[in-house]
Design a protein around this motif. Structure first.
Motif, mmCIF file in Angstrom:
data_model
loop_
_atom_site.group_PDB
_atom_site.id
_atom_site.type_symbol
_atom_site.label_atom_id
_atom_site.label_comp_id
_atom_site.label_asym_id
_atom_site.label_seq_id
_atom_site.Cartn_x
_atom_site.Cartn_y
_atom_site.Cartn_z
ATOM 1 N N LYS A 151 0.560 -0.976 0.039
ATOM 2 C CA LYS A 151 -0.002 0.416 0.088
ATOM 3 C C LYS A 151 0.915 1.342 0.401
ATOM 4 C CE LYS A 151 -3.694 -2.283 2.225
ATOM 5 N NZ LYS A 151 -4.607 -2.233 3.877
ATOM 6 N N TRP A 152 0.354 2.270 -0.810
ATOM 7 C CA TRP A 152 1.204 3.234 -1.274
ATOM 8 C C TRP A 152 0.614 4.848 -0.599
ATOM 9 C CZ3 TRP A 152 4.393 5.369 -5.993
ATOM 10 C CH2 TRP A 152 5.265 5.781 -4.968
ATOM 11 N N MET A 153 0.826 5.238 -0.095
ATOM 12 C CA MET A 153 -0.488 6.573 0.591
ATOM 13 C C MET A 153 0.531 8.055 0.923
ATOM 14 S SD MET A 153 -2.178 3.847 3.512
ATOM 15 C CE MET A 153 -0.382 3.747 4.374
ATOM 16 N N PHE A 154 -0.712 8.720 0.918
ATOM 17 C CA PHE A 154 0.303 10.148 0.163
ATOM 18 C C PHE A 154 -0.696 10.603 1.675
ATOM 19 C CE2 PHE A 154 -0.927 14.392 -1.197
ATOM 20 C CZ PHE A 154 0.448 15.162 -0.709
ATOM 21 N N ASP A 161 -2.719 -8.312 -8.867
ATOM 22 C CA ASP A 161 -4.010 -7.100 -8.533
ATOM 23 C C ASP A 161 -3.326 -5.283 -8.687
ATOM 24 O OD1 ASP A 161 -6.548 -5.548 -8.755
ATOM 25 O OD2 ASP A 161 -6.883 -5.957 -6.829
ATOM 26 N N LEU A 162 -3.017 -4.906 -9.409
ATOM 27 C CA LEU A 162 -2.467 -3.223 -9.414
ATOM 28 C C LEU A 162 -4.036 -2.425 -8.846
ATOM 29 C CD1 LEU A 162 -0.365 -2.024 -8.759
ATOM 30 C CD2 LEU A 162 0.015 -1.285 -11.516
ATOM 31 N N LYS A 163 -3.768 -1.523 -8.384
ATOM 32 C CA LYS A 163 -5.130 -0.931 -7.701
ATOM 33 C C LYS A 163 -4.499 0.733 -8.133
ATOM 34 C CE LYS A 163 -9.824 0.251 -6.275
ATOM 35 N NZ LYS A 163 -11.224 0.341 -5.170
ATOM 36 N N VAL A 164 -5.312 1.157 -9.417
ATOM 37 C CA VAL A 164 -4.510 3.307 -8.390
ATOM 38 C C VAL A 164 -5.482 3.731 -8.574
ATOM 39 C CG1 VAL A 164 -3.756 5.168 -9.980
ATOM 40 C CG2 VAL A 164 -2.380 2.552 -10.424
ATOM 41 N N PHE A 165 -5.494 4.638 -7.112
ATOM 42 C CA PHE A 165 -6.215 4.891 -6.906
ATOM 43 C C PHE A 165 -6.779 6.859 -7.825
ATOM 44 C CE2 PHE A 165 -6.345 2.214 -3.764
ATOM 45 C CZ PHE A 165 -7.437 1.895 -3.521
ATOM 46 N N HIS A 166 -7.456 7.781 -8.005
ATOM 47 C CA HIS A 166 -8.199 9.100 -8.375
ATOM 48 C C HIS A 166 -7.187 9.578 -7.408
ATOM 49 C CE1 HIS A 166 -9.675 12.096 -10.965
ATOM 50 N NE2 HIS A 166 -10.450 12.486 -9.283
ATOM 51 N N PRO A 167 -6.420 11.477 -7.672
ATOM 52 C CA PRO A 167 -6.045 10.868 -8.709
ATOM 53 C C PRO A 167 -4.716 10.573 -9.548
ATOM 54 C CG PRO A 167 -5.455 12.863 -7.405
ATOM 55 C CD PRO A 167 -6.277 12.044 -6.676
ATOM 56 N N ILE A 211 4.578 17.651 -9.414
ATOM 57 C CA ILE A 211 3.744 18.824 -9.129
ATOM 58 C C ILE A 211 3.724 19.068 -7.189
ATOM 59 C CG2 ILE A 211 2.109 18.466 -10.704
ATOM 60 C CD1 ILE A 211 -0.354 17.737 -8.864
ATOM 61 N N LYS A 212 3.496 20.607 -7.278
ATOM 62 C CA LYS A 212 3.577 21.275 -6.182
ATOM 63 C C LYS A 212 2.740 20.575 -5.202
ATOM 64 C CE LYS A 212 6.347 24.830 -5.092
ATOM 65 N NZ LYS A 212 6.248 25.540 -5.385
ATOM 66 N N ASN A 213 1.861 20.338 -5.599
ATOM 67 C CA ASN A 213 1.394 19.610 -4.615
ATOM 68 C C ASN A 213 1.037 17.983 -4.191
ATOM 69 O OD1 ASN A 213 -0.487 22.357 -4.378
ATOM 70 N ND2 ASN A 213 -2.659 20.954 -6.241
ATOM 71 N N ASP A 214 2.172 17.401 -5.297
ATOM 72 C CA ASP A 214 3.560 16.477 -4.517
ATOM 73 C C ASP A 214 3.400 16.653 -2.844
ATOM 74 O OD1 ASP A 214 1.328 15.124 -6.541
ATOM 75 O OD2 ASP A 214 3.155 14.780 -7.340
ATOM 76 N N THR A 215 3.919 17.693 -2.474
ATOM 77 C CA THR A 215 4.449 17.582 -1.564
ATOM 78 C C THR A 215 3.786 17.387 -0.194
ATOM 79 O OG1 THR A 215 5.971 19.784 -2.205
ATOM 80 C CG2 THR A 215 5.743 19.631 0.176
ATOM 81 N N THR A 239 9.492 12.393 3.905
ATOM 82 C CA THR A 239 8.473 13.063 3.396
ATOM 83 C C THR A 239 9.384 14.345 2.259
ATOM 84 O OG1 THR A 239 8.038 14.356 6.307
ATOM 85 C CG2 THR A 239 8.188 15.966 4.510
ATOM 86 N N LEU A 240 8.079 14.129 1.354
ATOM 87 C CA LEU A 240 8.508 14.403 0.005
ATOM 88 C C LEU A 240 8.415 16.246 -0.546
ATOM 89 C CD1 LEU A 240 9.833 14.607 -2.510
ATOM 90 C CD2 LEU A 240 7.269 13.457 -3.307
ATOM 91 N N THR A 241 8.868 17.174 -0.204
ATOM 92 C CA THR A 241 9.164 18.882 -1.040
ATOM 93 C C THR A 241 8.895 18.893 -2.457
ATOM 94 O OG1 THR A 241 9.750 19.449 1.517
ATOM 95 C CG2 THR A 241 9.498 20.793 -0.241
ATOM 96 N N VAL A 242 8.435 18.897 -3.735
ATOM 97 C CA VAL A 242 8.465 19.229 -5.240
ATOM 98 C C VAL A 242 8.920 20.868 -5.054
ATOM 99 C CG1 VAL A 242 7.590 19.076 -6.703
ATOM 100 C CG2 VAL A 242 6.731 17.620 -4.785
ATOM 101 N N LEU A 243 9.824 21.196 -4.770
ATOM 102 C CA LEU A 243 10.354 22.848 -5.514
ATOM 103 C C LEU A 243 10.287 22.617 -7.109
ATOM 104 C CD1 LEU A 243 13.503 22.588 -3.229
ATOM 105 C CD2 LEU A 243 11.655 23.417 -2.481
ATOM 106 N N ASP A 244 10.307 23.855 -6.969
ATOM 107 C CA ASP A 244 10.243 24.653 -9.032
ATOM 108 C C ASP A 244 11.798 24.629 -8.964
ATOM 109 O OD1 ASP A 244 8.063 26.003 -8.787
ATOM 110 O OD2 ASP A 244 8.334 27.514 -7.885
ATOM 111 N N PRO A 245 12.585 23.903 -10.459
ATOM 112 C CA PRO A 245 12.970 24.111 -11.102
ATOM 113 C C PRO A 245 14.118 25.465 -10.507
ATOM 114 C CG PRO A 245 12.328 23.658 -12.666
ATOM 115 C CD PRO A 245 11.264 24.453 -11.322
#
Length: 430
Positions: free
Chosen positions: A65-68, A82-88, A108-112, A132-138
């Protein structure tokens, strides 16, 4: 003496309750939960996050299980495949069972935020990893600019800017002070090696480097160049203010003669290779060859006498070969890993343990080879007196020797090894 029936009933109830507690405790202890320490990771918008799981967890695998932020992203059940991908996350998350790797694409930034991975096996064990993941602008490549001095005694100014940061430094006698500027997410560093100015902008996920060879409008006694490159000589306007004739000579042979008001006279041996820019008083020798090595003189005639205004020795060197960096992955987590670098007739190697690697250096008559480490980035530079070439290897240790041998947690690292080579010519004399 007989025990009172009330006490016998109470004793039986206590034993039953105790047995129930023991059963529940046994069930609880039968589920082993190992949670690795939380970490902070940084990436850039549009990039990909790869999470390599501990391959030992494939044994008796039941579910992943992979959760955000406590919301499911992906579940995988081994029994049904069985692989199940959840929206979005449709089209953005993948699980590669063959290499046991989870992937989140097009960040995307919202993946932070906070993530959790749980691995269940048939032995009722749960292995969990939080991070914890932080997504920064290039970051944007720095822009380096050079303000040329009006005369040789003046200082020259170099400026560097990227996004909302800027730094500048003044150079005198080929000496420039290093400068640094920071903001909440960025760091901008400007420093000088010889006559090469280097500006680097970075955040916690990436860095970009821009370099500039400064032509100080002064002639040094020694000049080093590379086959195929050009030599530019900037003359002091004040020294030739009243000139009538200018001569550029190699040893005792003339290359170029310019007389005011007349056409440029170029030696047949240098036809198409030499130029004189009268507006900025610069001389250029193009497409350098090894035979161009030797002594050069620039002379002027002011109707009174001939004056040598510049004299120097040029050495034309063969171009360098980009260093080859190789990484020997450890067989088990307790082993050290080895990084080797070679270029032409030089080679160096270093062993790393607990993310600590010793810098190495090797030299020959014309070359220098240096291997050093910054974090997990290995940098190998080969140089001579005219240029240097840098090869960088960003090593993701994939658990390697940075984890304790008995740790049961998953490891998070980049599946990709990025190797890139930056070619930079360091001009010693302008």
């Amino acid at each position: 003496m007989k025990q009172h029936p009330v006490f016998r009933k109470s004793s039986s109830r206590s034993r039953a309750e105790m047995m129930a507690i023991l059963v529940r405790l046994f069930i609880f202890l039968s589920i082993l939960i190992t949670i690795t320490a939380s970490h902070d990771y940084f990436s850039v918008v549009g990039h990909t996050l790869d999470v390599n799981l501990d391959t030992q967890r494939r044994i008796n695998l039941r579910t992943i299980k992979w959760m955000f932020d406590k919301k499911s992203m992906l579940t995988y059940t081994k029994y049904h495949e069985d692989l199940k991908v959840f929206h979005p996350y449709d089209g953005r998350v993948e699980f590669n069972e063959s290499i046991f790797c989870l992937t989140l694409k097009n960040l995307i930034k919202n993946d932070t935020g906070k993530y959790k991975i749980e691995i269940y096996n048939t032995a009722r064990e749960i292995y969990a990893n939080k991070y914890t993941l932080t997504v920064l602008d290039p970051v944007v490549a720095p822009n380096l600019t050079y303000s040329r001095p009006q005369k040789s005694s003046d200082t020259c100014k170099v400026s560097c800017e990227s996004q909302d940061l800027s730094v500048s430094t003044s150079c005198s006698n080929e000496t420039c002070e290093a400068k640094n500027a920071t903001s909440s997410n960025l760091n901008l560093v400007l420093h000088v090696t010889g006559t090469t100015v280097n500006c680097t902008v970075s955040n916690k996920a990436m860095w970009i480097n821009t370099t500039l060879d400064i032509k100080l409008c002064e002639v040094s006694s020694e000049v080093f160049k590379v086959v195929g490159h050009s030599l530019d000589i900037h003359l002091d306007k004040q020294k030739i203010e009243n000139y009538i004739k200018l001569k550029w000579m190699f040893k005792t042979n003339f290359m170029l003669i310019y007389t005011k008001g007349e056409d440029l006279n170029v030696s047949p041996a240098y036809e198409g290779r030499v130029e004189f820019n009268k507006s900025i008083f610069s001389l250029t020798l193009k497409n350098l060859m090894k035979n161009d090595t030797g002594n050069y003189i620039v002379k002027i005639d002011d109707a009174k006498k001939e004056i040598i205004i510049a004299e120097y020795t040029l050495t034309v060197l063969d171009p360098l070969v980009a260093p080859n960096l190789t990484y020997s992955r450890p067989q088990k987590s307790s082993d050290t890993c080895k990084v080797s670098c070679e270029s032409q007739d030089l080679s160096v190697s270093t062993s790393c343990s607990n993310e600590t690697c010793e810098a190495k250096n090797a030299t020959s008559s014309n070359l220098n080879l240096g291997l050093h480490v910054n974090g997990t980035t290995f940098n190998c530079t080969v140089s001579n007196k005219a240029m240097w070439i840098n090869t960088t290897l960003d090593i993701k240790l994939c658990e390697g020797n940075s984890k304790k041998p008995n740790s049961n947690g998953s490891s998070i690292q980049s599946c990709a090894v990025m190797v890139f080579t930056v070619l930079l010519v360091s001009v010693i004399v302008s």
